[in-house]
Design a protein around this motif. Structure first.
Motif, PDB file in Angstrom:
ATOM      1  N   ASP A  55       0.867  -1.166   0.000  1.00  0.00           N
ATOM      2  CA  ASP A  55       0.000   0.000   0.000  1.00  0.00           C
ATOM      3  C   ASP A  55       0.907   1.220   0.000  1.00  0.00           C
ATOM      4  O   ASP A  55       1.826   1.323   0.823  1.00  0.00           O
ATOM      5  CB  ASP A  55      -0.889   0.028   1.245  1.00  0.00           C
ATOM      6  N   LEU A  57       0.491   5.411  -0.256  1.00  0.00           N
ATOM      7  CA  LEU A  57      -0.423   6.539  -0.316  1.00  0.00           C
ATOM      8  C   LEU A  57       0.317   7.856  -0.097  1.00  0.00           C
ATOM      9  O   LEU A  57       1.228   7.926   0.732  1.00  0.00           O
ATOM     10  CB  LEU A  57      -1.515   6.407   0.755  1.00  0.00           C
ATOM     11  N   ARG A  74       3.394   4.192   3.616  1.00  0.00           N
ATOM     12  CA  ARG A  74       3.473   2.852   3.034  1.00  0.00           C
ATOM     13  C   ARG A  74       3.097   1.843   4.111  1.00  0.00           C
ATOM     14  O   ARG A  74       3.530   1.953   5.253  1.00  0.00           O
ATOM     15  CB  ARG A  74       4.889   2.567   2.530  1.00  0.00           C
ATOM     16  N   CYS A  75       2.278   0.872   3.701  1.00  0.00           N
ATOM     17  CA  CYS A  75       1.880  -0.207   4.611  1.00  0.00           C
ATOM     18  C   CYS A  75       2.134  -1.530   3.901  1.00  0.00           C
ATOM     19  O   CYS A  75       2.036  -1.614   2.680  1.00  0.00           O
ATOM     20  CB  CYS A  75       0.401  -0.087   4.971  1.00  0.00           C
ATOM     21  N   CYS A  89      -1.317   2.692   9.465  1.00  0.00           N
ATOM     22  CA  CYS A  89      -1.449   1.400   8.784  1.00  0.00           C
ATOM     23  C   CYS A  89      -2.367   0.464   9.554  1.00  0.00           C
ATOM     24  O   CYS A  89      -3.178  -0.262   8.959  1.00  0.00           O
ATOM     25  CB  CYS A  89      -0.074   0.765   8.586  1.00  0.00           C
ATOM     26  N   LEU A  92      -5.980   1.524   8.821  1.00  0.00           N
ATOM     27  CA  LEU A  92      -6.415   1.080   7.492  1.00  0.00           C
ATOM     28  C   LEU A  92      -6.688  -0.422   7.483  1.00  0.00           C
ATOM     29  O   LEU A  92      -7.668  -0.879   6.888  1.00  0.00           O
ATOM     30  CB  LEU A  92      -5.375   1.449   6.440  1.00  0.00           C
ATOM     31  N   SER A 127      -2.193   3.795  -3.991  1.00  0.00           N
ATOM     32  CA  SER A 127      -2.820   2.483  -4.107  1.00  0.00           C
ATOM     33  C   SER A 127      -2.995   1.889  -2.718  1.00  0.00           C
ATOM     34  O   SER A 127      -2.157   2.074  -1.835  1.00  0.00           O
ATOM     35  CB  SER A 127      -1.981   1.555  -4.988  1.00  0.00           C
ATOM     36  N   TRP A 128      -4.121   1.191  -2.554  1.00  0.00           N
ATOM     37  CA  TRP A 128      -4.461   0.545  -1.288  1.00  0.00           C
ATOM     38  C   TRP A 128      -5.188  -0.746  -1.601  1.00  0.00           C
ATOM     39  O   TRP A 128      -6.143  -0.759  -2.372  1.00  0.00           O
ATOM     40  CB  TRP A 128      -5.362   1.468  -0.452  1.00  0.00           C
ATOM     41  N   ARG A 129      -4.705  -1.845  -1.027  1.00  0.00           N
ATOM     42  CA  ARG A 129      -5.314  -3.157  -1.211  1.00  0.00           C
ATOM     43  C   ARG A 129      -5.466  -3.517  -2.682  1.00  0.00           C
ATOM     44  O   ARG A 129      -6.484  -4.064  -3.101  1.00  0.00           O
ATOM     45  CB  ARG A 129      -6.663  -3.238  -0.490  1.00  0.00           C
TER      46      ARG A 129
END
Length: 160
Positions: A55, A57, A74-75, A89, A92, A127-129
């Motif tokens: 992830d 963002l 970042r995650c 993180c 989220l 971007s996430w997931r």
């Protein structure tokens, strides 16, 4: 005649009793699609399932006070220059585990209180997931204030 009035009153009371439930149904934004479950340690472990996709963002905050600026978050695994990478993180990951999409817009038919939460605005891109994110946030009514507050500490607490 009295029977008709009694029936009309009973039906009206039943309808009015259901209104708070209908309003509650619109108070939380519905997910725009399925949200994948969290992977590994909440918000931090890469783990299997998304091919190790990270992830990433970019969070830009304006007029929120001490939290203003542009941050990278970042995650999976955690990193970036966000003030609270671990907390952001984890939040989220918690929202994903609940099946909630924190970046979905407020539904157009949502019934929102007419209150003003301040001038703070934010934009989250990246971007996430495994999907693209381009979301804007403000505190211009009750729905948008709640949406902002659900994302603390990704977005800064405004104290209101």
């Amino acid at each position: 005649m009295l029977r008709r009035i009694a029936l009309a009153l009973t039906a009206s009371a039943a309808l009015l009793g259901a209104l708070p439930l209908a309003a509650q149904a619109h108070s939380q934004p519905a997910p725009s699609g399925p949200v994948p479950p969290p992977i590994g340690v909440p918000g931090l472990g890469a783990g299997p399932g998304l091919g190790g996709a990270q992830d990433r963002l970019t969070v830009t905050v304006r007029d929120a006070g001490a939290g203003d600026g542009t941050y990278e978050l970042r995650c999976r695994p955690g990193g970036g220059d966000h003030r609270d990478v671990v907390g952001a993180c984890a939040r989220l990951a918690e929202l994903a585990a609940e099946g909630r999409d924190p970046f979905a817009p407020v539904p157009r038919d949502a019934m929102c209180t007419m209150q003003y939460g301040g001038d703070a605005t934010a934009r989250v891109e990246g971007s996430w997931r495994g999907r693209a994110v381009d979301a804007s946030f403000a505190r211009t009514d009750g729905c948008r204030i709640a949406k902002w507050d659900q994302l603390v500490p990704v977005l800064p607490s405004t104290g209101s």
